[in-house]
Design an enzyme around this catalytic site. Sequence first.
Site, mmCIF file in Angstrom:
data_model
loop_
_atom_site.group_PDB
_atom_site.id
_atom_site.type_symbol
_atom_site.label_atom_id
_atom_site.label_comp_id
_atom_site.label_asym_id
_atom_site.label_seq_id
_atom_site.Cartn_x
_atom_site.Cartn_y
_atom_site.Cartn_z
ATOM 1 N N ARG A 66 -32.361 23.726 -66.028
ATOM 2 C CA ARG A 66 -33.411 24.641 -66.473
ATOM 3 C C ARG A 66 -34.453 24.610 -65.348
ATOM 4 O O ARG A 66 -35.009 23.561 -65.059
ATOM 5 C CB ARG A 66 -34.020 24.169 -67.789
ATOM 6 C CG ARG A 66 -33.005 24.042 -68.944
ATOM 7 C CD ARG A 66 -33.724 23.838 -70.252
ATOM 8 N NE ARG A 66 -32.866 23.382 -71.336
ATOM 9 C CZ ARG A 66 -32.121 24.181 -72.101
ATOM 10 N NH1 ARG A 66 -32.102 25.479 -71.896
ATOM 11 N NH2 ARG A 66 -31.391 23.682 -73.076
ATOM 12 N N ASP B 236 -27.107 32.743 -80.491
ATOM 13 C CA ASP B 236 -28.295 33.541 -80.810
ATOM 14 C C ASP B 236 -28.527 34.716 -79.869
ATOM 15 O O ASP B 236 -29.663 35.152 -79.686
ATOM 16 C CB ASP B 236 -29.537 32.637 -80.826
ATOM 17 C CG ASP B 236 -29.756 31.937 -79.490
ATOM 18 O OD1 ASP B 236 -28.854 31.994 -78.630
ATOM 19 O OD2 ASP B 236 -30.821 31.340 -79.305
ATOM 20 N N ARG C 140 -23.044 19.413 -77.971
ATOM 21 C CA ARG C 140 -22.895 20.211 -76.750
ATOM 22 C C ARG C 140 -21.653 19.835 -75.943
ATOM 23 O O ARG C 140 -21.270 20.561 -75.025
ATOM 24 C CB ARG C 140 -24.145 20.055 -75.893
ATOM 25 C CG ARG C 140 -25.356 20.796 -76.409
ATOM 26 C CD ARG C 140 -25.767 21.919 -75.485
ATOM 27 N NE ARG C 140 -26.261 21.407 -74.244
ATOM 28 C CZ ARG C 140 -27.549 21.138 -73.981
ATOM 29 N NH1 ARG C 140 -28.471 21.374 -74.905
ATOM 30 N NH2 ARG C 140 -27.908 20.673 -72.825
ATOM 31 N N ARG D 266 -25.993 8.309 -101.578
ATOM 32 C CA ARG D 266 -27.208 8.556 -100.803
ATOM 33 C C ARG D 266 -27.459 10.048 -100.556
ATOM 34 O O ARG D 266 -26.529 10.856 -100.588
ATOM 35 C CB ARG D 266 -27.077 7.893 -99.420
ATOM 36 C CG ARG D 266 -27.435 6.435 -99.457
ATOM 37 C CD ARG D 266 -27.194 5.814 -98.102
ATOM 38 N NE ARG D 266 -27.735 4.472 -98.066
ATOM 39 C CZ ARG D 266 -27.390 3.540 -97.181
ATOM 40 N NH1 ARG D 266 -26.494 3.817 -96.256
ATOM 41 N NH2 ARG D 266 -27.931 2.353 -97.218
ATOM 42 N N ASP E 261 -30.156 32.738 -73.782
ATOM 43 C CA ASP E 261 -31.224 33.740 -73.691
ATOM 44 C C ASP E 261 -32.138 33.534 -72.484
ATOM 45 O O ASP E 261 -32.535 34.495 -71.829
ATOM 46 C CB ASP E 261 -32.021 33.843 -74.997
ATOM 47 C CG ASP E 261 -32.648 32.533 -75.428
ATOM 48 O OD1 ASP E 261 -32.335 31.484 -74.814
ATOM 49 O OD2 ASP E 261 -33.454 32.541 -76.366
ATOM 50 N N GLY F 56 -28.789 25.279 -71.235
ATOM 51 C CA GLY F 56 -27.996 24.264 -71.930
ATOM 52 C C GLY F 56 -26.515 24.552 -71.758
ATOM 53 O O GLY F 56 -26.088 25.681 -71.943
ATOM 54 N N ARG G 96 -31.812 25.514 -81.786
ATOM 55 C CA ARG G 96 -33.151 25.897 -81.331
ATOM 56 C C ARG G 96 -33.923 26.574 -82.458
ATOM 57 O O ARG G 96 -34.285 25.910 -83.423
ATOM 58 C CB ARG G 96 -33.064 26.793 -80.100
ATOM 59 C CG ARG G 96 -34.347 26.757 -79.269
ATOM 60 C CD ARG G 96 -34.278 27.734 -78.138
ATOM 61 N NE ARG G 96 -33.287 27.354 -77.151
ATOM 62 C CZ ARG G 96 -33.546 26.620 -76.079
ATOM 63 N NH1 ARG G 96 -34.757 26.210 -75.855
ATOM 64 N NH2 ARG G 96 -32.603 26.314 -75.235
ATOM 65 N N ASP H 1 -25.830 27.997 -79.465
ATOM 66 C CA ASP H 1 -26.719 28.483 -80.528
ATOM 67 C C ASP H 1 -26.267 29.783 -81.181
ATOM 68 O O ASP H 1 -26.714 30.118 -82.277
ATOM 69 C CB ASP H 1 -28.145 28.689 -79.977
ATOM 70 C CG ASP H 1 -28.741 27.404 -79.436
ATOM 71 O OD1 ASP H 1 -28.248 26.323 -79.796
ATOM 72 O OD2 ASP H 1 -29.703 27.485 -78.650
ATOM 73 N N THR I 38 -23.784 29.747 -74.921
ATOM 74 C CA THR I 38 -24.732 28.853 -75.600
ATOM 75 C C THR I 38 -24.152 28.459 -76.945
ATOM 76 O O THR I 38 -23.534 29.292 -77.616
ATOM 77 C CB THR I 38 -26.104 29.529 -75.828
ATOM 78 O OG1 THR I 38 -26.861 28.726 -76.759
ATOM 79 C CG2 THR I 38 -26.006 30.932 -76.397
HETATM 80 O O1 F6P Z 1 -29.706 26.048 -76.330
HETATM 81 C C1 F6P Z 1 -28.854 24.980 -76.559
HETATM 82 C C2 F6P Z 1 -29.600 23.789 -77.083
HETATM 83 O O2 F6P Z 1 -28.672 22.746 -77.284
HETATM 84 C C3 F6P Z 1 -30.423 24.031 -78.342
HETATM 85 O O3 F6P Z 1 -29.637 24.030 -79.502
HETATM 86 C C4 F6P Z 1 -31.415 22.920 -78.261
HETATM 87 O O4 F6P Z 1 -32.595 23.256 -78.938
HETATM 88 C C5 F6P Z 1 -31.658 22.784 -76.775
HETATM 89 O O5 F6P Z 1 -30.553 23.363 -76.126
HETATM 90 C C6 F6P Z 1 -31.832 21.373 -76.284
HETATM 91 O O6 F6P Z 1 -32.136 21.430 -74.938
HETATM 92 P P1 F6P Z 1 -32.085 20.185 -73.936
HETATM 93 O O7 F6P Z 1 -30.655 19.793 -73.759
HETATM 94 O O8 F6P Z 1 -32.700 20.690 -72.694
HETATM 95 O O9 F6P Z 1 -32.862 19.088 -74.605
#
Ligand code: F6P
Length: 324
Positions: free
Chosen positions: A72, A130, A258, A163, A103, A11, A172, A128, A126
């Site tokens: 990917r 993480d 992103r 609301r 990762d 990503g 993720r 995330d 990333t």
């Molecule tokens: O790892 C980055 C991320 O944006 C995560 O937060 C998310 O779960 C995933 O990638 C989404 O992946 P894709 O863009 O392949 O749908």
Amino acid sequence: LTRIGVFTSGGDAPGMNACIRAAVRRAVAEGLGVVGIRRGYAGMIEGDFVEMDRQSVSNILQQGGTILKSARSDEFRTPEGRAKAAANLRAEGIDALVAIGGDGTLQASTHLATEHDVVVVGCPGTIDNDLFGTDETIGFDTALNTALDSIDKIRDTADAHDRLFLVEVMGRDTGFIALACGIGGGAELVLIPEMLTDVGAIKERILSLMAAQSRSSIVVVAEGDELGGAHMIREALSEDPAFDQIDTRVSVLGHIQRGGSPTARDRVLASRLGAGAVEALLEGHAGVMVGVVNGDLKLTPMRNTWSRKKTIDYDLVQLSALLS
Ligand code: F6P
């Protein structure tokens, strides 16, 4: 060391371009040749290489996405795919790699290094946040600020209509973005994968908030929470008749998190890490990731970055509950 390859994978994350630029310019300053590998491991398998110099990374520092593109790759998960990639690297005369990604990227690089003796230094890229071995990853700060900006806007309309909003953020299977933007956005509740999602407790909390103050509530839900995100939480809540009275909306922020121009913090981080990766190669390191720990650059064995779990700050979890 004469010629290095640079690539982004997995990503994309805002700041990857700043990292590419830093790696390229730091390498060129040392007289190294630099090859850009397009589309991550997919491009490595296909030999999608492009020669790079100082000029090829002009005017990209402030851009989101990645000029080298990302992907990917399923093929790279196979030993045959990795063997093809390693052969291409040898044929191109690339004697070391700077891998920028999350990762999955660093896990794949670990395999490439062990199976084919390829020298790799990783940079954590990333949203995330993480990866073990760095306090922050490239793109996290930008994604967080994008999510926060959206939460502020949702707060306006939530408040206007009294609301309940369930706002789903990325991450993720970790709650770094959710927790930070929950605190920053004053969320009434934050649901993260690191904690059990207790539907009974959520109901109680929301009902008491809405009854006492009859105003808006924002629940920030990490996409990887135990129930599987904001829509699932909504479904669970809607089974209770008490929630018939509560006007509820779901907002999934998605890939907006992103994109965008990286924050100053991400640009500085990415620049330090990109240059730091080349310096690590020059010093003879291999199979490590360069991260920032307590303000200083630090190398961590690449395997540890993805095999060990980076823990959430439980003081922040408490703070978020205390302040909401
Ligand atoms: O790892 C980055 C991320 O944006 C995560 O937060 C998310 O779960 C995933 O990638 C989404 O992946 P894709 O863009 O392949 O749908």
